[in-house]
Design a protein around this motif. Structure first.
Motif, PDB file in Angstrom:
ATOM      1  N   LEU A 285       1.795   3.933  -6.590  1.00 35.64           N
ATOM      2  CA  LEU A 285       1.545   4.762  -5.402  1.00 35.64           C
ATOM      3  C   LEU A 285       2.859   5.194  -4.768  1.00 35.64           C
ATOM      4  O   LEU A 285       2.988   6.299  -4.260  1.00 35.64           O
ATOM      5  CB  LEU A 285       0.753   3.974  -4.358  1.00 35.64           C
ATOM      6  CG  LEU A 285      -0.740   4.195  -4.254  1.00 35.64           C
ATOM      7  CD1 LEU A 285      -1.286   3.413  -3.082  1.00 35.64           C
ATOM      8  CD2 LEU A 285      -1.078   5.659  -4.091  1.00 35.64           C
TER       9      LEU A 285
ATOM     10  N   GLU B  39       3.535  -7.492 -12.863  1.00 35.96           N
ATOM     11  CA  GLU B  39       2.816  -6.320 -13.381  1.00 35.96           C
ATOM     12  C   GLU B  39       3.019  -5.125 -12.455  1.00 35.96           C
ATOM     13  O   GLU B  39       3.199  -3.999 -12.887  1.00 35.96           O
ATOM     14  CB  GLU B  39       1.319  -6.598 -13.502  1.00 35.96           C
ATOM     15  CG  GLU B  39       0.560  -5.419 -14.103  1.00 35.96           C
ATOM     16  CD  GLU B  39      -0.962  -5.571 -13.978  1.00 35.96           C
ATOM     17  OE1 GLU B  39      -1.621  -5.506 -15.012  1.00 35.96           O
ATOM     18  OE2 GLU B  39      -1.474  -5.763 -12.850  1.00 35.96           O
ATOM     19  N   ASP B  40       2.996  -5.377 -11.155  1.00 33.06           N
ATOM     20  CA  ASP B  40       3.158  -4.289 -10.194  1.00 33.06           C
ATOM     21  C   ASP B  40       4.643  -4.075  -9.880  1.00 33.06           C
ATOM     22  O   ASP B  40       5.190  -2.998 -10.085  1.00 33.06           O
ATOM     23  CB  ASP B  40       2.365  -4.630  -8.933  1.00 33.06           C
ATOM     24  CG  ASP B  40       2.358  -3.485  -7.941  1.00 33.06           C
ATOM     25  OD1 ASP B  40       2.839  -2.397  -8.290  1.00 33.06           O
ATOM     26  OD2 ASP B  40       1.877  -3.692  -6.811  1.00 33.06           O
ATOM     27  N   ILE B  41       5.299  -5.128  -9.413  1.00 35.26           N
ATOM     28  CA  ILE B  41       6.708  -5.032  -9.024  1.00 35.26           C
ATOM     29  C   ILE B  41       7.472  -6.154  -9.717  1.00 35.26           C
ATOM     30  O   ILE B  41       7.035  -7.306  -9.692  1.00 35.26           O
ATOM     31  CB  ILE B  41       6.874  -5.215  -7.504  1.00 35.26           C
ATOM     32  CG1 ILE B  41       5.973  -4.242  -6.741  1.00 35.26           C
ATOM     33  CG2 ILE B  41       8.332  -5.053  -7.075  1.00 35.26           C
ATOM     34  CD1 ILE B  41       5.843  -4.578  -5.264  1.00 35.26           C
TER      35      ILE B  41
ATOM     36  N   TYR C 198      -6.897  -5.341  -3.055  1.00 34.77           N
ATOM     37  CA  TYR C 198      -5.903  -4.741  -3.939  1.00 34.77           C
ATOM     38  C   TYR C 198      -5.239  -3.574  -3.209  1.00 34.77           C
ATOM     39  O   TYR C 198      -5.930  -2.768  -2.578  1.00 34.77           O
ATOM     40  CB  TYR C 198      -6.548  -4.240  -5.229  1.00 34.77           C
ATOM     41  CG  TYR C 198      -6.665  -5.313  -6.279  1.00 34.77           C
ATOM     42  CD1 TYR C 198      -5.529  -6.018  -6.697  1.00 34.77           C
ATOM     43  CD2 TYR C 198      -7.881  -5.619  -6.862  1.00 34.77           C
ATOM     44  CE1 TYR C 198      -5.629  -7.005  -7.661  1.00 34.77           C
ATOM     45  CE2 TYR C 198      -7.984  -6.606  -7.828  1.00 34.77           C
ATOM     46  CZ  TYR C 198      -6.858  -7.301  -8.228  1.00 34.77           C
ATOM     47  OH  TYR C 198      -6.948  -8.271  -9.178  1.00 34.77           O
ATOM     48  N   PRO C 199      -3.914  -3.482  -3.307  1.00 32.63           N
ATOM     49  CA  PRO C 199      -3.216  -2.502  -2.462  1.00 32.63           C
ATOM     50  C   PRO C 199      -3.656  -1.056  -2.679  1.00 32.63           C
ATOM     51  O   PRO C 199      -3.806  -0.319  -1.714  1.00 32.63           O
ATOM     52  CB  PRO C 199      -1.731  -2.681  -2.824  1.00 32.63           C
ATOM     53  CG  PRO C 199      -1.660  -3.738  -3.862  1.00 32.63           C
ATOM     54  CD  PRO C 199      -2.998  -4.368  -4.030  1.00 32.63           C
TER      55      PRO C 199
ATOM     56  N   VAL D  41       4.585  -1.857  -0.078  1.00 28.75           N
ATOM     57  CA  VAL D  41       5.214  -2.334  -1.313  1.00 28.75           C
ATOM     58  C   VAL D  41       6.498  -3.111  -1.016  1.00 28.75           C
ATOM     59  O   VAL D  41       6.807  -4.089  -1.705  1.00 28.75           O
ATOM     60  CB  VAL D  41       5.461  -1.153  -2.277  1.00 28.75           C
ATOM     61  CG1 VAL D  41       6.276  -1.594  -3.479  1.00 28.75           C
ATOM     62  CG2 VAL D  41       4.120  -0.589  -2.738  1.00 28.75           C
TER      63      VAL D  41
ATOM     64  N   ARG E  46      -3.459 -10.739 -14.496  1.00 26.54           N
ATOM     65  CA  ARG E  46      -2.377  -9.826 -14.101  1.00 26.54           C
ATOM     66  C   ARG E  46      -1.086 -10.579 -14.329  1.00 26.54           C
ATOM     67  O   ARG E  46      -0.796 -11.558 -13.634  1.00 26.54           O
ATOM     68  CB  ARG E  46      -2.485  -9.465 -12.619  1.00 26.54           C
ATOM     69  CG  ARG E  46      -3.707  -8.649 -12.258  1.00 26.54           C
ATOM     70  CD  ARG E  46      -3.645  -8.273 -10.789  1.00 26.54           C
ATOM     71  NE  ARG E  46      -2.533  -7.364 -10.539  1.00 26.54           N
ATOM     72  CZ  ARG E  46      -1.895  -7.265  -9.374  1.00 26.54           C
ATOM     73  NH1 ARG E  46      -2.231  -8.052  -8.363  1.00 26.54           N
ATOM     74  NH2 ARG E  46      -0.910  -6.410  -9.223  1.00 26.54           N
TER      75      ARG E  46
ATOM     76  N   GLY F 290      -4.159  -2.807  -8.626  1.00 30.51           N
ATOM     77  CA  GLY F 290      -3.060  -3.622  -8.121  1.00 30.51           C
ATOM     78  C   GLY F 290      -1.713  -2.954  -8.250  1.00 30.51           C
ATOM     79  O   GLY F 290      -0.708  -3.464  -7.766  1.00 30.51           O
ATOM     80  N   ALA F 291      -1.678  -1.789  -8.893  1.00 29.00           N
ATOM     81  CA  ALA F 291      -0.391  -1.161  -9.190  1.00 29.00           C
ATOM     82  C   ALA F 291       0.106  -0.353  -8.000  1.00 29.00           C
ATOM     83  O   ALA F 291       0.087   0.876  -7.993  1.00 29.00           O
ATOM     84  CB  ALA F 291      -0.506  -0.293 -10.439  1.00 29.00           C
ATOM     85  N   ALA F 292       0.563  -1.034  -6.962  1.00 29.88           N
ATOM     86  CA  ALA F 292       1.002  -0.354  -5.746  1.00 29.88           C
ATOM     87  C   ALA F 292       2.277   0.448  -5.980  1.00 29.88           C
ATOM     88  O   ALA F 292       2.487   1.495  -5.381  1.00 29.88           O
ATOM     89  CB  ALA F 292       1.203  -1.373  -4.628  1.00 29.88           C
ATOM     90  N   MET F 293       3.162  -0.043  -6.868  1.00 30.45           N
ATOM     91  CA  MET F 293       4.394   0.704  -7.158  1.00 30.45           C
ATOM     92  C   MET F 293       4.063   2.109  -7.650  1.00 30.45           C
ATOM     93  O   MET F 293       4.804   3.047  -7.401  1.00 30.45           O
ATOM     94  CB  MET F 293       5.206  -0.028  -8.235  1.00 30.45           C
ATOM     95  CG  MET F 293       6.415  -0.782  -7.759  1.00 30.45           C
ATOM     96  SD  MET F 293       7.489   0.063  -6.591  1.00 30.45           S
ATOM     97  CE  MET F 293       8.576   0.947  -7.706  1.00 30.45           C
TER      98      MET F 293
ATOM     99  N   TYR G 262      -5.388   1.266   0.121  1.00 30.89           N
ATOM    100  CA  TYR G 262      -4.844   2.578   0.481  1.00 30.89           C
ATOM    101  C   TYR G 262      -5.932   3.653   0.408  1.00 30.89           C
ATOM    102  O   TYR G 262      -6.115   4.449   1.331  1.00 30.89           O
ATOM    103  CB  TYR G 262      -3.689   2.916  -0.459  1.00 30.89           C
ATOM    104  CG  TYR G 262      -3.067   4.268  -0.229  1.00 30.89           C
ATOM    105  CD1 TYR G 262      -2.027   4.428   0.687  1.00 30.89           C
ATOM    106  CD2 TYR G 262      -3.512   5.389  -0.918  1.00 30.89           C
ATOM    107  CE1 TYR G 262      -1.455   5.668   0.905  1.00 30.89           C
ATOM    108  CE2 TYR G 262      -2.950   6.629  -0.707  1.00 30.89           C
ATOM    109  CZ  TYR G 262      -1.921   6.769   0.203  1.00 30.89           C
ATOM    110  OH  TYR G 262      -1.361   7.998   0.422  1.00 30.89           O
TER     111      TYR G 262
ATOM    112  N   ILE H 114       2.952   3.688   2.506  1.00 31.45           N
ATOM    113  CA  ILE H 114       2.814   2.955   1.248  1.00 31.45           C
ATOM    114  C   ILE H 114       4.103   2.202   0.917  1.00 31.45           C
ATOM    115  O   ILE H 114       4.071   1.091   0.365  1.00 31.45           O
ATOM    116  CB  ILE H 114       2.392   3.903   0.088  1.00 31.45           C
ATOM    117  CG1 ILE H 114       2.249   3.138  -1.231  1.00 31.45           C
ATOM    118  CG2 ILE H 114       3.359   5.050  -0.110  1.00 31.45           C
ATOM    119  CD1 ILE H 114       1.152   2.108  -1.207  1.00 31.45           C
TER     120      ILE H 114
END
Lengths: 642, 642
Positions: free
Chosen positions: A376, B138-140, A300-301, B160, B134, A371-374, A305, B156
C-alpha cells in the motif's frame, strides 16, 4: 477447543452501504461552530458569509498626490498652467486616505510641479471627477456575499473576510471519532523498549486511522488498546457512543476465538452488516449503538485501510458535509501489465503501481495479501475488480483509481525486474533531485525483461548468467528481446553467496553443505536462483537432497530475515542483505547486476538523472557502506550491442 | 510637502528572482528535526526511513486453526483420514500467533473435524509445509527502506512505520517566518469595536500570509501592526532577523511619504531589488538582513498576494526542501473570452474565471485592479501575460494557471450577464447540492448575451426592455442571437427604482428630481441603464442636466454603497440593494429578470439543479426576506420561442 463464531455474511459492497445508510438515516447530522477567521484555513463554511463592511470603507485616494475639486481645475492645460493653493484648493493625500466632499478627484504626485518658496503646486492638465479615487465598496460592498456555504477556506478568503469586517465565521465542526485498538496481543509502539516480545503485535492500524480521520476533516480520539475482555470492550464502546459522533474498533471484527466485537455490538446496539463481499476487507462490522455509527474494522492492515476507505469515509463525509472531497482519487484508463484473476465471490481491490511508458499509462498489480501493508505504501492506487468479473487479462485496459498526481507519475522511472538494495538507494537519491522519481517492482530478472519487451517499464534490472559463455546479461537480453533496440546501462558487480547463521553453528564450508541445512530458496525466474542452479549443476548436487529447495522468498532481504529468525539455516543471496542483518556470509562468486533499457529512452530527462546518480561519488560512497558487497568501476557506462 | 521616495526600479520577474537567489546563495538551508511518527502526517522526510523490525516479527499463523508438522500429515486423505492428538500433534493457533519449529504448517479451523469426547481433531487432507503461515518479514523486512527522503507522509505510511518498529522520524522543520503589518492607519480586526474610524484600514494581508505560510509548510509568527516610525520598524526587523528564518513586511514597500521600509532595510541590511516589472505587485522589496531573507510586500491585497506567490513562495520552498509542491497550479490551454491588453513595461497577472462550455475550457478575465481582492476570491486562476506581449485577443487560446480542480470546473455553470443578488443566493444553494457550482461574472445584459452567443457561458441573465412592445428579453435575444436555438428560463419579477438617502432629505418625489441630485449611474449595456434611459426619454429629461450621469458603478450594490456613503444622493437600482443598505427607495416599475440559455443545455445535470432551485420553496422563502423586492410566480418555467 474454544467455540468459534464462523458465520460471516457476504453482502455486496453497494448493498452493505445502502443498508447501513438506511439504518443511519436522519442520524448523520453535521454540527456547526463559530470560529475566528484566522483559525479557519481549510475549514468548510456551513452557510454563506456576507460582508459586514465595505472595502474601501470610504472613497479613498488610489495614488499618492493631492485631492482637488475637479470642476475647479477645468482651465488647466499645458499652455495655461494652473496654480493650486495649499490648504485651500487641495489636500495632500497618500494612497488609501479618505477623500471627502467637496473634493472629488486626485492628481498624482508625479503630475505636480512644486512652487518655490511655498507649498502650492502647479498643474498642466485638468482633473476629471472621480479620477484616482477608489469608490467606497469598489472591492467589497457591505451586505454582498463573500463566499458561499460549503466552501473550503483558502488563504485569500481569510484576507477578504477581514477586509469585509468579518472576524468569525460559522463552519462545520470536526466530528469526534473514538478509535479503539483491541486485542490482548496488541502493544503500543511507544511502550516498546526495543524489540517486542514474541506474539506481541505492534499497534499500527489505529495510528493510520487517526491520520485518515484528520485528512477527512474529523478529530480522532484514540484510546489505549482494549484487551480481549467482553465487559471491558462493552463498557468502552458504550461510553464512547455517548460521547463521540462515531466509534471505530480495530481488529476483533472477524469470527475467531477471541472476536467479541460483534457479540458486544449485538448486545448494546444493532449490527446491520457483518461480512462484506470485498477482498481484502471482508470481516467488517457495520453497526449502530445509541444512534451513533460504530464500525468494526479488520486487523490486517490492508483490510483495515480498505474498510476505512469504503465504509468509514462515507460516514465521515456525511458528518462533515462532504468536507473530505479533496482526497478522492482520479479515475484513469490504464493498461494492466499482468493478469489479475479474481473470484465472483467478492469485489477485489488490487493495489497497483502506475507509470507512463512510451505515452501509455501502465498499471502493474502489486502483492495482494491483506497483510502486505508495504504494497500500500508503494501503490499509486487501485484497480477495483467488480464482483461480477473474473479478472483482467495482461495487456487489457481497465479503469484505475489513482491517488498520486498525474504529474508525479509522468516523471517516474518504472523499474521492473531483479531486486537489489541499491534500487532503494537510487530511489532516495532521485527523490532529492526534485524532478524525478523511481518506482521499482521486484519480479526477478526474466519477468523484468518480458515487461521491458512489452513496453511496461523503462528499466529492467538483470543479472543473468549465460552458462555457456560465462558472460552476463547481454546474451539473455538478445534471446528474450530479439527485435533489438536495447542497450545496457552498467550497474554494479555484486557478491552472491550463502547467507548463514551468525557464528556459523552448522559449520557450513561450501555449497555441498546445504544438504544438511534447512534451506530457503528464491522464486523461479530470479537471477539468484539461476546462479544457484548453475552451481548445483557444476557441483553435481541433486535438488531433491536439499530440504527447502521449494520454499521460496521473493527478495534477498526476505531470505536473510528467514535465516535471522532461525526458520531457515541458509539461503542464497547477496552480501549486502547478510550485512544488513548481521549474519555470516560465504561468498560464491561476483555477478554483474545491470540495467536493460530501450536505447531511445536514454534521451529521457529522468533517465539522464538515473545515469548521473550511478556515476556519482555520493552513490559510490553509499555502496561502500556495505563493505565488500559491491564494485562499481563501470556504473553508469552505456553498452550498445544490438 | 514631505519628501517622497519616488524611485522604484523595474526589474523583470525572472531577473529579480535570479538576483535574489544569487544573493541568498548558501543561506537557505532547510533545517531538520526528529518528531514522533503519530505527529508526522503531511510532513516531509529529510532522509530515507529504514524498518527497524520485520513484520510479521516471526513466522505467524495466517488463519485460525492448528499448527502441525507437515511431514507428519502426509498420509491423510479423504479415503484415509488422520487423527491428530491435542498437545502432541498440533497446537491451536489464532491468526497472528507465532508458529515455531518443529511446526511448519497451519490447517484452517474449517478443515478440522472435532473428535467427540476429546480435543483431538481429524483431517482429510495432508498439509504442505509453510501453508497458511506468514513468514517473518513477509510484509516488511528489517533494514529495508520503507520510504525515501523528501516524501510527504500519508496515513498509510504512518501505519507501516509503526509496523516496522519506527516511532520517530527525521523531517524538515517548519521554517519560522516573522510577519509584520506596518502603517499607522492599520488596525487589527480583532480590536474593532464595530465600524473602524474613517481612515483606518483593517489589517488583512498578513492574515492571508499566515495561511499561505501554513499551506507552504512554514510557521508564521505574526506581530501587531508597527506604526510608521523609522526606529520602531528598524528594531523590530533587526530583532526578527536574529530569531526567525525569514521576515515578511507588509505595506510600506512603495515609494510614498511614509514608506520607511526600504530605507530601514538599506540601513540594517542589503536591498537586492526594489521594484519588479509585474502588475499587480510592482513595489516589492527583496532584501537580506543578517543573512536572512527579508521581503517587503505591497499593501494592495492583490499585489500582496502576487508578491507572496512570486517571491515568498520560492524562498519558502527552498527553506522547506520543496515542501509546498502540492499547491502548484495546473497549466491548461483555454479560450480567452475577452480581449486583454497589457503593457510591455511589465508581466501582468490577470485573474480569470474558468468554465467548460460545450467542451471548451473558457477563461474570462476578471477585475484587474490591485485593490480588487474579491476578484481573487472569485478567480479560478491566472492568465499570465508576459512582459514582451501586448495582450491577447478575444477568442484566442492561451495558457492559464488553474488553482481549482478540473473536476470542479467541469461541474460549474458559467453565468455571464446582468447582476442580481439572487445569483449569490442560487450559488449558495447549488454548493449545498454537492454536484454543481455556479460562477457568475457581472457584465450587464447585453455583454452577457454576446458571451452566450460566442459559447462562453451557459447562462446569460437578462432584463432588457423592448421599448416598442413594452415586453422583456425575447425580442432582444432574437436580435442579438438571430441564429436561434435559445430558450428562456423565467427568473423573477423585480422592482427597479431610485435608491436614495434614508429619510429622503432632498425630498425626491419622482425621476425629474434627480436633476437636483448628485447621481450615480450604471455602466453602458446594463439593463438598469437602459431602463433609466427609457424613463428619461419618456419624461423628456435631458441627460446633460444630470450631475453624475457619466459616473458609473457596475453593480446595484455598488450604487447603494455610494448613496449610503453620501458620495451620491441617488442612483438607479433594485429594491433589494436599497433594503440591504437600509436606504429609502422610490419604485419606478417592475421588470423581468430572466435567464437566456441554449435549449440543448437544458439536458445538463447542473442546469436541472439550477431550474430545480428556481422552483423550490426554499428559494422563494429566501426571496421573501427582501420584502417587496421580488415576485416569483413563473420562476423556473421554460419559454421556447425560436
Amino acid at each position: 477447543m474454544a467455540k468459534r463464531n464462523l458465520y460471516l455474511s457476504n453482502v455486496p459492497v453497494e448493498e452493505a452501504l445502502l443498508k447501513y445508510f438506511t439504518a443511519l438515516d436522519g442520524l448523520l447530522i453535521p454540527k456547526t461552530e463559530k470560529i475566528p477567521v484566522e483559525e479557519s484555513l481549510d475549514r468548510i463554511t456551513s452557510c454563506a458569509v456576507y460582508a459586514r463592511l465595505s472595502s474601501p470603507l470610504y472613497n479613498a485616494a488610489a495614488m499618492d498626490g493631492i485631492a482637488v475639486k475637479a470642476a475647479a481645475t477645468t482651465s488647466a492645460r499645458e499652455s495655461n498652467p494652473l496654480v493650486l493653493k495649499a490648504g485651500e484648493d487641495f489636500l495632500t493625500v497618500d494612497t488609501g486616505d479618505p477623500v471627502h466632499h467637496p473634493y472629488d478627484a486626485v492628481i498624482m504626485a508625479e503630475d505636480l510641479i512644486q512652487m518655490e518658496g511655498s507649498d502650492d503646486v502647479k498643474i498642466m492638465e485638468s482633473a476629471s471627477s472621480w479620477q484616482h479615487i477608489r469608490p467606497i465598496g469598489e472591492d467589497i460592498v457591505a451586505g454582498e456575499m463573500i463566499i458561499t456555504g460549503r466552501h473550503k477556506i483558502r488563504p485569500i478568503d481569510i484576507g477578504v473576510l477581514f477586509s469585509g469586517g468579518i472576524t468569525s465565521i460559522e463552519v462545520f465542526s470536526k466530528p469526534g471519532i473514538a478509535v479503539f485498538p483491541t486485542g490482548t496481543e496488541i502493544v503500543d509502539a511507544s511502550l516498546l523498549a526495543d524489540t517486542p516480545q514474541e506474539g506481541a503485535i505492534i499497534e499500527s492500524n489505529t495510528r493510520m486511522f487517526e491520520a485518515q480521520i484528520k485528512h477527512a476533516g474529523g478529530e480522532a480520539f484514540r484510546f489505549a488498546p482494549v484487551p480481549d475482555d467482553y465487559d471491558l470492550l462493552k463498557d468502552a464502546v458504550s461510553k464512547a457512543a455517548d460521547e463521540y459522533d462515531m466509534v471505530l474498533i480495530n481488529a476483533g471484527s472477524s469470527a475467531g476465538t477471541e472476536d467479541f466485537t460483534v457479540q458486544v455490538l449485538r448486545e448494546i446496539g444493532e449490527v446491520i452488516v457483518h461480512g462484506v463481499a470485498m477482498k481484502p476487507g471482508k470481516p467488517v462490522i457495520l453497526a449502530k449503538v445509541k444512534d451513533k455509527p460504530v464500525i468494526g474494522t479488520p486487523g490486517y492492515p490492508v483490510s483495515a485501510y480498505l474498510a476505512f476507505v469504503t465504509f468509514v469515509s462515507p460516514v465521515l463525509s456525511a458528518l462533515t458535509a462532504g468536507g473530505n472531497q479533496s482526497i478522492k482519487p482520479q479515475k484513469k484508463e490504464a493498461v494492466i501489465s499482468r493478469r489479475i484473476v479474481s473470484s465472483l465471490k467478492h469485489r477485489e481491490y488490487v493495489r497497483i503501481k502506475a507509470g507512463r511508458v512510451n505515452g501509455k499509462l501502465i498499471a502493474s498489480p502489486l502483492a495482494r495479501g491483506a497483510g502486505a501493508a508495504m504494497s500500500l505504501v508503494r501503490a499509486d492506487g487501485f484497480c477495483v475488480i467488480d464482483q461480477n468479473s473474473e479478472g483482467i487479462e495482461a495487456g487489457q485496459s481497465a479503469l484505475i483509481e489513482l491517488y498520486r498526481s498525474q504529474e508525479e507519475i509522468d516523471r517516474t522511472l518504472v523499474v521492473t525486474g531483479s531486486h537489489d538494495l541499491i534500487l532503494d538507494v537510487i530511489a532516495d537519491m532521485m527523490s532529492f533531485s526534485g524532478d524525478a522519481c523511481l518506482a521499482s517492482t521486484h519480479v526477478g530478472s526474466m519477468a523484468g525483461l518480458t515487461a521491458l519487451k512489452r513496453g511496461e517499464c523503462h528499466i529492467a534490472p538483470v543479472h543473468l548468467l549465460d552458462e555457456e559463455t560465462g558472460s552476463y546479461n547481454i546474451n539473455w537480453i538478445k534471446k528474450i528481446i530479439p527485435a533489438g533496440g536495447i542497450c545496457l546501462i552498467k550497474g554494479v558487480g555484486r557478491v552472491q553467496g550463502l547467507i548463514i547463521q551468525k557464528g556459523n553453528p552448522l559449520e557450513i564450508k561450501s555449497i555441498a553443505d546445504i544438504r544438511r541445512c534447512r534451506f530457503i530458496n528464491r522464486q523461479r525466474g530470479a537471477g539468484t536462483r539461476l546462479f544457484l542452479d548453475y552451481i548445483l549443476k557444476k557441483e553435481n548436487i541433486n535438488l531433491n537432497d536439499i530440504d527447502g529447495y521449494t520454499r521460496e522468498a521473493v527478495t534477498h532481504m526476505a531470505v536473510a530475515a528467514a535465516v535471522h529468525s532461525g526458520s531457515a539455516d541458509a539461503g542464497m543471496g547477496i552480501a549486502s542483505a547478510a550485512k544488513t542483518f548481521d549474519l555470516d556470509f560465504i561468498p560464491l562468486g561476483e555477478e554483474e547486476y545491470d540495467f536493460a533499457v530501450f536505447s531511445d529512452s536514454l534521451l529521457m530527462e529522468e533517465m539522464k538523472i538515473f545515469i548521473h546518480i550511478l556515476k556519482s561519488h555520493e552513490f559510490h560512497h553509499k555502496l561502500a557502506i556495505f563493505a565488500n558487497s559491491y564494485t562499481w568501476d563501470r556504473a553508469g557506462e552505456i553498452v550498445n550491442f544490438s
